[in-house]
Scaffold this motif. Structure first.
Motif, mmCIF file in Angstrom:
data_model
loop_
_atom_site.group_PDB
_atom_site.id
_atom_site.type_symbol
_atom_site.label_atom_id
_atom_site.label_comp_id
_atom_site.label_asym_id
_atom_site.label_seq_id
_atom_site.Cartn_x
_atom_site.Cartn_y
_atom_site.Cartn_z
ATOM 1 N N HIS A 1 0.998 -1.092 1.015
ATOM 2 C CA HIS A 1 2.420 -0.769 0.907
ATOM 3 C C HIS A 1 3.065 -0.683 2.289
ATOM 4 O O HIS A 1 4.236 -1.034 2.446
ATOM 5 C CB HIS A 1 2.619 0.533 0.132
ATOM 6 C CG HIS A 1 2.318 0.395 -1.332
ATOM 7 N ND1 HIS A 1 3.160 -0.250 -2.201
ATOM 8 C CD2 HIS A 1 1.259 0.815 -2.064
ATOM 9 C CE1 HIS A 1 2.635 -0.220 -3.418
ATOM 10 N NE2 HIS A 1 1.488 0.412 -3.359
ATOM 11 N N VAL A 2 2.310 -0.236 3.278
ATOM 12 C CA VAL A 2 2.832 -0.184 4.648
ATOM 13 C C VAL A 2 3.142 -1.602 5.113
ATOM 14 O O VAL A 2 4.200 -1.855 5.705
ATOM 15 C CB VAL A 2 1.829 0.506 5.604
ATOM 16 C CG1 VAL A 2 2.261 0.365 7.048
ATOM 17 C CG2 VAL A 2 1.666 1.972 5.235
ATOM 18 N N GLU B 1 3.894 -4.140 3.255
ATOM 19 C CA GLU B 1 5.072 -4.616 2.524
ATOM 20 C C GLU B 1 6.361 -4.128 3.192
ATOM 21 O O GLU B 1 7.310 -4.895 3.362
ATOM 22 C CB GLU B 1 5.036 -4.146 1.071
ATOM 23 C CG GLU B 1 6.247 -4.613 0.274
ATOM 24 C CD GLU B 1 6.403 -3.915 -1.059
ATOM 25 O OE1 GLU B 1 7.095 -4.492 -1.909
ATOM 26 O OE2 GLU B 1 5.862 -2.815 -1.228
ATOM 27 N N ARG B 2 6.390 -2.868 3.582
ATOM 28 C CA ARG B 2 7.586 -2.315 4.233
ATOM 29 C C ARG B 2 7.832 -2.946 5.602
ATOM 30 O O ARG B 2 8.953 -3.300 5.942
ATOM 31 C CB ARG B 2 7.473 -0.805 4.378
ATOM 32 C CG ARG B 2 7.708 -0.046 3.105
ATOM 33 C CD ARG B 2 7.810 1.450 3.341
ATOM 34 N NE ARG B 2 6.661 2.022 4.016
ATOM 35 C CZ ARG B 2 5.543 2.432 3.410
ATOM 36 N NH1 ARG B 2 5.438 2.322 2.103
ATOM 37 N NH2 ARG B 2 4.558 2.958 4.085
ATOM 38 N N GLU B 3 6.770 -3.083 6.396
ATOM 39 C CA GLU B 3 6.923 -3.605 7.755
ATOM 40 C C GLU B 3 7.242 -5.092 7.778
ATOM 41 O O GLU B 3 7.897 -5.562 8.701
ATOM 42 C CB GLU B 3 5.663 -3.316 8.569
ATOM 43 C CG GLU B 3 5.491 -1.844 8.876
ATOM 44 C CD GLU B 3 4.254 -1.542 9.694
ATOM 45 O OE1 GLU B 3 3.531 -2.482 10.099
ATOM 46 O OE2 GLU B 3 4.002 -0.346 9.927
ATOM 47 N N GLU C 1 8.948 -6.672 5.387
ATOM 48 C CA GLU C 1 10.098 -6.943 4.519
ATOM 49 C C GLU C 1 11.085 -7.818 5.280
ATOM 50 O O GLU C 1 11.485 -7.515 6.404
ATOM 51 C CB GLU C 1 10.726 -5.616 4.087
ATOM 52 C CG GLU C 1 11.600 -5.730 2.862
ATOM 53 C CD GLU C 1 13.006 -6.159 3.195
ATOM 54 O OE1 GLU C 1 13.530 -7.049 2.506
ATOM 55 O OE2 GLU C 1 13.574 -5.620 4.149
ATOM 56 N N ALA D 1 14.458 -6.328 6.620
ATOM 57 C CA ALA D 1 14.282 -5.423 7.759
ATOM 58 C C ALA D 1 13.956 -6.205 9.029
ATOM 59 O O ALA D 1 14.474 -5.890 10.108
ATOM 60 C CB ALA D 1 13.183 -4.414 7.470
ATOM 61 N N HIS E 1 7.135 -13.731 -0.295
ATOM 62 C CA HIS E 1 7.360 -12.288 -0.223
ATOM 63 C C HIS E 1 7.728 -11.721 -1.600
ATOM 64 O O HIS E 1 7.396 -10.577 -1.907
ATOM 65 C CB HIS E 1 8.445 -11.958 0.808
ATOM 66 C CG HIS E 1 8.373 -10.539 1.263
ATOM 67 N ND1 HIS E 1 8.903 -9.498 0.549
ATOM 68 C CD2 HIS E 1 7.794 -9.984 2.351
ATOM 69 C CE1 HIS E 1 8.673 -8.372 1.185
ATOM 70 N NE2 HIS E 1 7.992 -8.635 2.275
ATOM 71 N N TYR F 1 5.401 -7.428 -3.990
ATOM 72 C CA TYR F 1 5.637 -6.186 -4.728
ATOM 73 C C TYR F 1 4.984 -6.212 -6.110
ATOM 74 O O TYR F 1 4.296 -5.247 -6.475
ATOM 75 C CB TYR F 1 7.128 -5.864 -4.832
ATOM 76 C CG TYR F 1 7.361 -4.599 -5.631
ATOM 77 C CD1 TYR F 1 7.136 -3.350 -5.051
ATOM 78 C CD2 TYR F 1 7.746 -4.645 -6.960
ATOM 79 C CE1 TYR F 1 7.299 -2.177 -5.786
ATOM 80 C CE2 TYR F 1 7.918 -3.484 -7.697
ATOM 81 C CZ TYR F 1 7.706 -2.256 -7.108
ATOM 82 O OH TYR F 1 7.852 -1.106 -7.834
#
Length: 122
Positions: A2-3, A5-7, A9, A12, A100, A104
């Motif tokens: 999950h980290v 996925e956030r980084e 994204e 972002a 991408h 998720y």
């Protein structure tokens, strides 16, 4: 995972790329922005994801292992699509966005499988 996925994204990373280009005080094209966005996504390390996925694959029950492998493949597809710009920046960006979109759902499936296994074992 999950980290990662956030980084990684895309939105972002694009925001950061835009800020970097503006801070440099240079005029830039959409291709310049996409190139830097791809670089930022490609720079997000996947080593930790690969290491953790290997443990899940070796030690987890089959449903968790299968879902973990699927999530790892989705992460790798994002990483390698961001790094592969030989097809051109615009094509690479379209491919990145497509890949991408798979991260998720794969992570959700893995989380649900792991949670179900933990609840069953507990």
């Amino acid at each position: 995972m999950h980290v990662y996925e956030r980084e990684a994204e895309v939105g972002a990373c694009e925001k950061l790329a835009r800020a970097e280009l503006q801070a440099a005080g240079v005029s830039y094209t959409p291709e310049d922005l996409n190139r830097r966005t791809l670089e930022l996504v490609a720079d997000v390390p996947i080593k930790e994801v690969l290491a953790r996925a290997a443990v899940v694959e070796l030690e987890g029950p089959e449903p968790v292992s299968d879902a973990g492998t699927e999530a790892m493949v989705a992460v790798c597809d994002v990483h390698y699509s961001a790094a592969a710009t030989r097809t051109g920046i615009d094509a690479a960006m379209r491919n990145l966005l497509s890949e991408h979109d798979k991260v998720y759902p794969a992570l959700k499936k893995f989380t649900e499988a792991a949670s179900a296994e933990l609840n069953r074992a507990g």
